[in-house]
Design an enzyme around this catalytic site. Sequence first.
Site, PDB file in Angstrom:
ATOM      1  N   PRO A 248      39.180  10.878  67.446  1.00  0.00           N
ATOM      2  CA  PRO A 248      38.196   9.636  67.590  1.00  0.00           C
ATOM      3  C   PRO A 248      38.620   9.348  69.026  1.00  0.00           C
ATOM      4  O   PRO A 248      39.881   8.381  69.386  1.00  0.00           O
ATOM      5  CB  PRO A 248      38.637   8.691  66.161  1.00  0.00           C
ATOM      6  CG  PRO A 248      39.485   9.354  65.631  1.00  0.00           C
ATOM      7  CD  PRO A 248      40.166  10.506  66.047  1.00  0.00           C
ATOM      8  N   GLU A 249      37.474   8.945  69.628  1.00  0.00           N
ATOM      9  CA  GLU A 249      37.605   7.908  70.860  1.00  0.00           C
ATOM     10  C   GLU A 249      37.196   6.614  71.034  1.00  0.00           C
ATOM     11  O   GLU A 249      36.559   5.862  70.096  1.00  0.00           O
ATOM     12  CB  GLU A 249      37.298   8.562  71.608  1.00  0.00           C
ATOM     13  CG  GLU A 249      37.773  10.367  72.233  1.00  0.00           C
ATOM     14  CD  GLU A 249      37.270  10.961  73.191  1.00  0.00           C
ATOM     15  OE1 GLU A 249      36.493  10.452  74.464  1.00  0.00           O
ATOM     16  OE2 GLU A 249      37.463  12.431  73.219  1.00  0.00           O
TER      17      GLU A 249
ATOM     18  N   HIS B 224      45.696  10.497  50.000  1.00  0.00           N
ATOM     19  CA  HIS B 224      47.044  10.183  51.348  1.00  0.00           C
ATOM     20  C   HIS B 224      47.274   8.737  51.855  1.00  0.00           C
ATOM     21  O   HIS B 224      46.391   8.543  53.089  1.00  0.00           O
ATOM     22  CB  HIS B 224      46.559  11.211  52.471  1.00  0.00           C
ATOM     23  CG  HIS B 224      46.867  12.310  51.878  1.00  0.00           C
ATOM     24  ND1 HIS B 224      48.226  12.750  52.463  1.00  0.00           N
ATOM     25  CD2 HIS B 224      46.008  13.653  51.379  1.00  0.00           C
ATOM     26  CE1 HIS B 224      47.970  14.025  52.268  1.00  0.00           C
ATOM     27  NE2 HIS B 224      46.172  14.592  51.469  1.00  0.00           N
TER      28      HIS B 224
ATOM     29  N   ARG C  86      47.596  12.921  57.533  1.00  0.00           N
ATOM     30  CA  ARG C  86      48.288  13.908  59.185  1.00  0.00           C
ATOM     31  C   ARG C  86      49.503  12.597  59.246  1.00  0.00           C
ATOM     32  O   ARG C  86      50.274  13.049  60.328  1.00  0.00           O
ATOM     33  CB  ARG C  86      47.787  14.763  59.909  1.00  0.00           C
ATOM     34  CG  ARG C  86      47.019  15.813  59.561  1.00  0.00           C
ATOM     35  CD  ARG C  86      45.768  16.616  60.712  1.00  0.00           C
ATOM     36  NE  ARG C  86      47.064  17.178  61.358  1.00  0.00           N
ATOM     37  CZ  ARG C  86      46.561  17.558  62.909  1.00  0.00           C
ATOM     38  NH1 ARG C  86      45.464  18.246  63.114  1.00  0.00           N
ATOM     39  NH2 ARG C  86      47.170  18.224  63.803  1.00  0.00           N
TER      40      ARG C  86
END
Length: 283
Positions: free
Chosen positions: A2-3, A97, A115
């Site tokens: 993501p930016e 998660h 992650r």
Amino acid sequence: MPELPEVEVLVRHLAPLVRKRTIQRAIVRRSRVIEPSTEEQFVKKLRGATFLELARRGKYLLFEMRAAKGQEFPLVGHLGMTVRMYLLPAKSPLPKHAAVVLEMGGENFVFEDTRYFGRMTLDDSAIAALGPEPLGEAFTAEYFQVALQRSSQAIKVKLLDQQLVAGVGNIYASEALFRAGISPRLAARRLKPLQVTRLRETIRQTLRDAIKRGSTVPLNYSGEGDRDGLFYFGSAPDAPDFYEERLQVYDRAGKPCRVCKTPIRRIVQGARSTFYCPQCQKA
Ligand SMILES: [Zn+2]
């Protein structure tokens, strides 16, 4: 990854959901994501704290909080590669998660990361180190020109420097250079004044377009749903593949340039992939 536009879309979505909400209890299930805060600090500070506002700075989410005792403090979020943040009814089972859970009465604020590259921390030192916002007033052509003159790095690599300008990442750096017709290999200090002006404009246009498009895509912020490869929160089932059509060069190696039909080329710069059109980006 993501930016700026993806973070902006998430911030706009989340802000009204969390504003004025009070955290009854914070639960840390993966202590890595709150580093360098400790679990003890984190849990203590957030107990009874209220969300005042949520803003974006670069690729960071900046939660402005008020502690139970009254003083204000920042809570900083970063999406890493796979983070999702959303509200879930308190009675729903937590996803496997869920790394941080903030209990807010009937709902839980969930920070999910498969992650664990994301962050949700009390440490805001990363924010202080950021350069100007590309869509803000401080990012002037004069500033950009002076900053680029000091760098012998390739312009594509330099654009990823968050101290130069905050929030531009690998995808939108390639896209902005394509729109400006500038070779990603050109040394930053070799850009001519007109190229600098043009690149500043295309960076801003590229980000604005992505925010606009991201705001219209039907997204699935929580739970299941196919990730479209760009949005960390996944598109809703049956949504069209916006990712494919919105990018001009990124991840299109070997495919024809949308302008001149020349195959898009992929090179590696600073250990990251760069995509460009060798015909349209000769300058
Ligand atoms: Zn081309």
